[in-house]
Scaffold this motif. Structure first.
Motif, PDB file in Angstrom:
ATOM      1  N   ILE A   2       0.828  -1.198   0.000  1.00  0.00           N
ATOM      2  CA  ILE A   2       0.000   0.000   0.000  1.00  0.00           C
ATOM      3  C   ILE A   2       0.870   1.259   0.000  1.00  0.00           C
ATOM      4  N   ASP A   3       1.991   1.229   0.746  1.00  0.00           N
ATOM      5  CA  ASP A   3       2.852   2.417   0.772  1.00  0.00           C
ATOM      6  C   ASP A   3       3.516   2.628  -0.596  1.00  0.00           C
ATOM      7  N   SER A   4       3.937   1.539  -1.240  1.00  0.00           N
ATOM      8  CA  SER A   4       4.544   1.664  -2.588  1.00  0.00           C
ATOM      9  C   SER A   4       3.514   2.225  -3.564  1.00  0.00           C
ATOM     10  N   LEU A   5       2.279   1.745  -3.438  1.00  0.00           N
ATOM     11  CA  LEU A   5       1.222   2.234  -4.335  1.00  0.00           C
ATOM     12  C   LEU A   5       1.030   3.744  -4.147  1.00  0.00           C
ATOM     13  N   ILE A   6       0.965   4.171  -2.900  1.00  0.00           N
ATOM     14  CA  ILE A   6       0.754   5.600  -2.616  1.00  0.00           C
ATOM     15  C   ILE A   6       1.937   6.426  -3.132  1.00  0.00           C
ATOM     16  N   ARG A   7       3.155   5.919  -2.900  1.00  0.00           N
ATOM     17  CA  ARG A   7       4.333   6.672  -3.374  1.00  0.00           C
ATOM     18  C   ARG A   7       4.321   6.810  -4.881  1.00  0.00           C
ATOM     19  N   LYS A   8       3.927   5.725  -5.572  1.00  0.00           N
ATOM     20  CA  LYS A   8       3.904   5.771  -7.041  1.00  0.00           C
ATOM     21  C   LYS A   8       2.816   6.724  -7.556  1.00  0.00           C
ATOM     22  N   ILE A   9       1.663   6.721  -6.891  1.00  0.00           N
ATOM     23  CA  ILE A   9       0.584   7.632  -7.306  1.00  0.00           C
ATOM     24  C   ILE A   9       1.076   9.074  -7.193  1.00  0.00           C
ATOM     25  N   LYS A  10       1.778   9.360  -6.089  1.00  0.00           N
ATOM     26  CA  LYS A  10       2.261  10.732  -5.870  1.00  0.00           C
ATOM     27  C   LYS A  10       3.347  11.091  -6.887  1.00  0.00           C
ATOM     28  N   GLU A  11       4.291  10.176  -7.056  1.00  0.00           N
ATOM     29  CA  GLU A  11       5.425  10.396  -7.974  1.00  0.00           C
ATOM     30  C   GLU A  11       4.928  10.652  -9.401  1.00  0.00           C
ATOM     31  N   LEU A  64       3.918   5.956 -16.863  1.00  0.00           N
ATOM     32  CA  LEU A  64       2.836   6.918 -16.578  1.00  0.00           C
ATOM     33  C   LEU A  64       1.903   6.487 -15.463  1.00  0.00           C
ATOM     34  N   VAL A  65       1.741   5.170 -15.270  1.00  0.00           N
ATOM     35  CA  VAL A  65       0.733   4.703 -14.304  1.00  0.00           C
ATOM     36  C   VAL A  65       1.385   3.883 -13.190  1.00  0.00           C
ATOM     37  N   PRO A  66       0.765   3.904 -11.998  1.00  0.00           N
ATOM     38  CA  PRO A  66       1.335   3.110 -10.909  1.00  0.00           C
ATOM     39  C   PRO A  66       1.073   1.610 -11.046  1.00  0.00           C
ATOM     40  N   ALA A  67      -0.043   1.245 -11.698  1.00  0.00           N
ATOM     41  CA  ALA A  67      -0.462  -0.166 -11.620  1.00  0.00           C
ATOM     42  C   ALA A  67      -1.224  -0.619 -12.865  1.00  0.00           C
ATOM     43  N   VAL A  68      -1.226  -1.937 -13.052  1.00  0.00           N
ATOM     44  CA  VAL A  68      -2.087  -2.549 -14.072  1.00  0.00           C
ATOM     45  C   VAL A  68      -2.975  -3.591 -13.391  1.00  0.00           C
ATOM     46  N   LYS A  69      -4.104  -3.890 -14.042  1.00  0.00           N
ATOM     47  CA  LYS A  69      -5.036  -4.869 -13.462  1.00  0.00           C
ATOM     48  C   LYS A  69      -5.419  -5.900 -14.519  1.00  0.00           C
ATOM     49  N   PRO A  70      -4.648  -6.992 -14.617  1.00  0.00           N
ATOM     50  CA  PRO A  70      -5.101  -8.043 -15.539  1.00  0.00           C
ATOM     51  C   PRO A  70      -6.346  -8.745 -14.980  1.00  0.00           C
ATOM     52  N   GLN A  71      -7.340  -8.941 -15.832  1.00  0.00           N
ATOM     53  CA  GLN A  71      -8.582  -9.629 -15.460  1.00  0.00           C
ATOM     54  C   GLN A  71      -8.386 -11.104 -15.811  1.00  0.00           C
ATOM     55  N   ILE A  90       2.045 -10.723 -15.878  1.00  0.00           N
ATOM     56  CA  ILE A  90       2.355 -10.225 -14.523  1.00  0.00           C
ATOM     57  C   ILE A  90       3.864 -10.041 -14.369  1.00  0.00           C
ATOM     58  N   ASN A  91       4.618 -11.039 -14.789  1.00  0.00           N
ATOM     59  CA  ASN A  91       6.077 -10.952 -14.636  1.00  0.00           C
ATOM     60  C   ASN A  91       6.648  -9.786 -15.434  1.00  0.00           C
ATOM     61  N   TYR A  92       6.133  -9.598 -16.640  1.00  0.00           N
ATOM     62  CA  TYR A  92       6.638  -8.503 -17.476  1.00  0.00           C
ATOM     63  C   TYR A  92       6.290  -7.146 -16.851  1.00  0.00           C
ATOM     64  N   ALA A  93       5.060  -7.013 -16.377  1.00  0.00           N
ATOM     65  CA  ALA A  93       4.634  -5.745 -15.760  1.00  0.00           C
ATOM     66  C   ALA A  93       5.496  -5.445 -14.538  1.00  0.00           C
ATOM     67  N   LYS A  94       5.792  -6.462 -13.755  1.00  0.00           N
ATOM     68  CA  LYS A  94       6.611  -6.244 -12.546  1.00  0.00           C
ATOM     69  C   LYS A  94       8.049  -5.876 -12.913  1.00  0.00           C
ATOM     70  N   GLU A  95       8.569  -6.517 -13.967  1.00  0.00           N
ATOM     71  CA  GLU A  95       9.915  -6.141 -14.456  1.00  0.00           C
ATOM     72  C   GLU A  95       9.964  -4.659 -14.811  1.00  0.00           C
ATOM     73  N   LYS A  96       8.838  -4.144 -15.313  1.00  0.00           N
ATOM     74  CA  LYS A  96       8.771  -2.734 -15.723  1.00  0.00           C
ATOM     75  C   LYS A  96       8.437  -1.814 -14.539  1.00  0.00           C
ATOM     76  N   GLY A  97       8.360  -2.382 -13.351  1.00  0.00           N
ATOM     77  CA  GLY A  97       8.165  -1.571 -12.144  1.00  0.00           C
ATOM     78  C   GLY A  97       6.714  -1.301 -11.790  1.00  0.00           C
ATOM     79  N   LEU A  98       5.793  -1.959 -12.478  1.00  0.00           N
ATOM     80  CA  LEU A  98       4.366  -1.722 -12.209  1.00  0.00           C
ATOM     81  C   LEU A  98       3.860  -2.576 -11.045  1.00  0.00           C
TER      82      LEU A  98
END
Ligand SMILES: O=c1ccn([C@@H]2O[C@H](COP(=O)(O)O)[C@@H](O)[C@H]2O)c(=O)[nH]1
Length: 307
Positions: A2-11, A64-71, A90-98
């Protein structure tokens, strides 16, 4: 998380989540042809096309975005190959810092929930070895079975710094059929909101929000504004913007005064932007990633007007 998510939203000054819900009719012909040449018009061919499509989207939006949501449903329907595409995405998105939110909406009795929890946000043991399997940072859950069905996930959240989004008020047209029923003088979604606020108390991050979040649909502005008051320390995952008709004004009440407290998903509105007339004028089919990037920038600016 949650803290990483908040930091990324702010950044990034962006509360947008890109929904990775690929469908064959969204995937450009040249990508499908390449995958079909390799694997034929098969479940594997379709899954390979999904992964290549997602990679191009991710390459164009990861900064540009903090997160992705694969359905998961979009992948799961193609069986084991689809699930491979889900995991590879998922692995690719995480490699890209998402940050990755797996939209899996699980719900079962505790002993079974433990298996889902270990597979998605914990570790799975094989004799003396243990493995991370799906590796999402967040997952979505259905609370219909009550607290004992949610507890197995909370343990892994606190142990591995992961997060949950529990369905509270969903965005679909019939969500009121059960969620708006009044029981003991309160609506069911209000009661669930209070429970989520309570469940989240022992999972607080350092920045004032809990690891346990809530899904609150953008299509119900009055209800989401009420829920914001009921759950001040709970982060909302807000679907319904764009393709389902909700606007930035509709979801303004999901944010707290600090401009935080919510991330807003758009799937079709971003990944299929290039199929819309207004984008077609500017982008060729091969530039679908660039169209998605532009859709993200427009959404970011639209959300920033109201948060
Ligand atoms: O209440 C809910 C819960 C989840 N969803 C999911 O969000 C996306 C929305 O896709 P769009 O293309 O932006 O409409 C999709 O994965 C749903 O399963 C939701 O819409 N509402």
């Amino acid at each position: 998380m949650i803290d990483s998510l908040i930091r990324k939203i702010k950044e990034m000054n962006n509360a947008t989540v890109v929904g990775l819900d690929p469908r064959l009719n969204f995937v450009p012909e040249y990508i499908k042809e390449k995958s079909y040449d390799k694997y034929g018009k098969t479940l594997q061919g379709a899954s390979d096309a999904f992964y290549n499509f997602n990679k191009e989207i991710i390459d164009n939006i990861f900064d540009l975005v903090p997160a992705v949501k694969p359905q998961v449903a979009m992948y799961e329907q193609f069986g084991v190959h689809g699930l491979n595409a889900y995991i590879n995405t998922i692995n690719y998105a995480k490699e890209k810092g998402l940050i990755v939110i797996g939209d899996i909406k699980r719900s079962d009795i505790a002993s079974t929930a433990m298996a889902y929890s270990n597979g998605h946000i914990g570790r799975v043991e094989v004799e003396e070895e243990s493995f991370e399997v799906y590796r999402e940072d967040y997952i979505t859950l259905n609370p219909y079975l009550g607290y004992d069905s949610i507890e197995p996930y909370i343990g892994n959240c606190n142990k591995y710094d992961k997060g949950l989004f529990v369905l509270v008020k969903t965005s679909n047209p019939n969500s009121g059929e059960i969620q708006d029923l009044v029981v003991d003088g309160e609506k069911i979604y209000e009661r669930v909101g209070k429970l989520v606020a309570q469940w989240g108390e022992k999972s607080m991050g350092e920045l004032g929000y809990s690891r346990i979040g809530a899904v609150v649909g953008a299509t119900y502005p009055k209800q989401s504004t009420e829920l914001r008051k009921i759950m001040p320390k709970i982060f909302f995952l807000v679907p319904g913007y764009g393709a389902q008709g909700a606007t930035a004004e509709d979801l303004a009440g999901c944010f707290n005064k600090d401009g935080l407290g919510a991330i807003v998903n758009s799937s079709r509105g971003i990944i299929a932007a290039y199929t819309k007339d207004e984008y077609k004028k500017k982008f060729r089919e091969e530039e679908f990633g660039k169209a998605a990037r532009e859709a993200v920038i427009r959404m970011r600016d639209d959300l920033n007007r109201v948060r």
